[in-house]
Scaffold this active site. Structure first.
Site, short mmCIF file in Angstrom:
data_model
loop_
_atom_site.label_atom_id
_atom_site.label_comp_id
_atom_site.label_asym_id
_atom_site.label_seq_id
_atom_site.Cartn_x
_atom_site.Cartn_y
_atom_site.Cartn_z
N ASN A 8 0.87 -1.17 0.00
CA ASN A 8 0.00 0.00 0.00
C ASN A 8 0.91 1.22 0.00
OD1 ASN A 8 -1.77 2.07 0.47
ND2 ASN A 8 -2.44 1.37 2.50
N LYS A 10 0.16 4.20 -0.22
CA LYS A 10 -0.49 5.38 0.37
C LYS A 10 -0.25 6.59 -0.53
CE LYS A 10 -0.32 3.14 4.82
NZ LYS A 10 -0.28 3.24 6.27
N HIS A 88 -9.66 1.24 4.67
CA HIS A 88 -8.41 1.40 5.41
C HIS A 88 -8.67 2.32 6.61
CE1 HIS A 88 -4.33 2.52 6.49
NE2 HIS A 88 -3.93 1.44 5.84
N GLU A 90 -7.09 4.67 7.81
CA GLU A 90 -6.85 6.09 7.54
C GLU A 90 -8.07 6.73 6.88
OE1 GLU A 90 -3.14 5.53 5.46
OE2 GLU A 90 -2.20 4.94 7.35
N GLU A 160 -5.70 -5.02 10.38
CA GLU A 160 -4.73 -3.97 10.62
C GLU A 160 -5.05 -3.25 11.92
OE1 GLU A 160 -2.63 -2.81 6.66
OE2 GLU A 160 -4.23 -1.38 7.06
N GLY A 166 2.14 2.19 10.87
CA GLY A 166 3.10 3.29 10.79
C GLY A 166 3.77 3.62 12.11
N SER A 204 3.12 -2.26 10.43
CA SER A 204 4.56 -2.34 10.71
C SER A 204 5.17 -3.69 10.36
CB SER A 204 4.83 -1.97 12.18
OG SER A 204 4.44 -0.63 12.42
N GLY A 225 2.76 -1.17 4.29
CA GLY A 225 2.81 0.26 4.02
C GLY A 225 4.24 0.71 3.73
P1 13P Z 1 2.84 0.33 7.75
O1 13P Z 1 3.36 -0.96 7.14
O2 13P Z 1 3.60 1.53 7.27
O3 13P Z 1 2.72 0.23 9.24
O4 13P Z 1 1.37 0.55 7.18
C1 13P Z 1 0.48 -0.51 7.24
C2 13P Z 1 -0.72 -0.18 6.45
O5 13P Z 1 -1.48 0.70 6.78
C3 13P Z 1 -0.96 -0.94 5.22
O6 13P Z 1 -2.21 -0.69 4.69
#
Ligand code: 13P
Length: 245
Positions: A8, A10, A88, A90, A160, A166, A204, A225
């Site tokens: 992803n 982002k 997601h 976010e 997640e 993150g 992560s 991510g």
């Molecule tokens: P990270 O791998 O940066 O923690 O993000 C995970 C994520 O939100 C994948 O959709």
């Protein structure tokens, strides 16, 4: 089942950065790999390494028409998207997407032949209050309500935990195992062919912890991510999922 590793990206990338990243990607045998890119780069990704599947990060719940700024599932299909991330955390937290919107987006994707990767997961407060499966059950229920139990088995789910995204702090292997088993049990109780649903873990996932996470029998892949933006790290994660460490 073949594991799926989806990157992803982002809201990251540029034409130049993407092409440098893509040069470093080679899909290993024994795993399915996808990258979910920002909409404008779907065109650039028409040229991509062999075997790499394409995905997007969001989709409109509407089919077509006067919805300024929206991107339809048919448009994603037009660009060869096999997957689209839906719900997601976010988008839920920053753009006000509720469970019902997520359900309708999943349905729109399915109707256009694009597989939704439906994200679920609890916040730290919800975990501390012991409400992990209650929250996830509520999130899943909104999706199954619009899709039905049969179509639900064609969806990809991603667990997640919001606090692991993150943050550099992945969930513990035991926590991941418990929640993935809980999700599968929940699906089974709803009459879904739970054994065929791919449940990814996201939050992560790094080159260093991927092998341990993929060793959990209930983990069918990962949603990655930050580490998906670094070719070497993403490839290490993909190889771990393929069982070639
Ligand atoms: P990270 O791998 O940066 O923690 O993000 C995970 C994520 O939100 C994948 O959709």
């Amino acid at each position: 089942m073949t594991r799926l590793v989806a990157g992803n990206w982002k809201m990251n990338g540029s034409l130049a950065a993407n092409s440098a990243l893509l040069e470093g990607l080679a899909v290993p045998v024994g795993v399915e790999v996808a990258v979910c890119v920002p909409f404008p780069y779907l065109a650039q990704l028409q040229q991509r390494p062999a075997g790499l599947a394409l995905g997007a990060q969001d989709v409109s719940e509407f089919e077509s028409g006067a919805y300024t700024g929206e991107v339809s599932a048919a448009m994603l299909a037009d660009f060869g998207c096999r997957y689209v991330i839906v719900g997601h955390s976010e988008r839920r937290a920053l753009f006000g997407e509720d469970d019902e919107v997520v359900g309708r987006k999943a349905r729109a994707a399915m109707a256009a032949g694009v597989v939704p990767i439906v994200c679920v997961g609890e916040t730290l407060t919800e975990r501390d209050e012991g409400r992990v499966m209650q929250v996830i059950g509520r999130q899943l229920e909104a999706v199954i309500k619009v899709l039905g139990a049969q179509a639900m088995s064609a969806v990809v789910l991603a667990y997640e935990p919001v606090w692991a995204i993150g943050s550099g702090r992945s969930a513990e292997v035991a926590q991941v195992a418990e929640v993935h088993a809980g999700i599968r049990e929940w699906l089974r109780r709803q009459g879904v062919a739970a054994g065929s649903v791919r449940i990814l873990y996201g939050g992560s996932v790094k080159a260093e912890n991927a092998a341990a996470l993929f060793a959990v029998p209930e983990v069918d892949g990962g949603l990655i991510g930050g580490a998906s933006l670094v070719a070497r790290d993403f490839m290490t994660i993909c190889r771990a999922a393929a069982g070639v460490v």
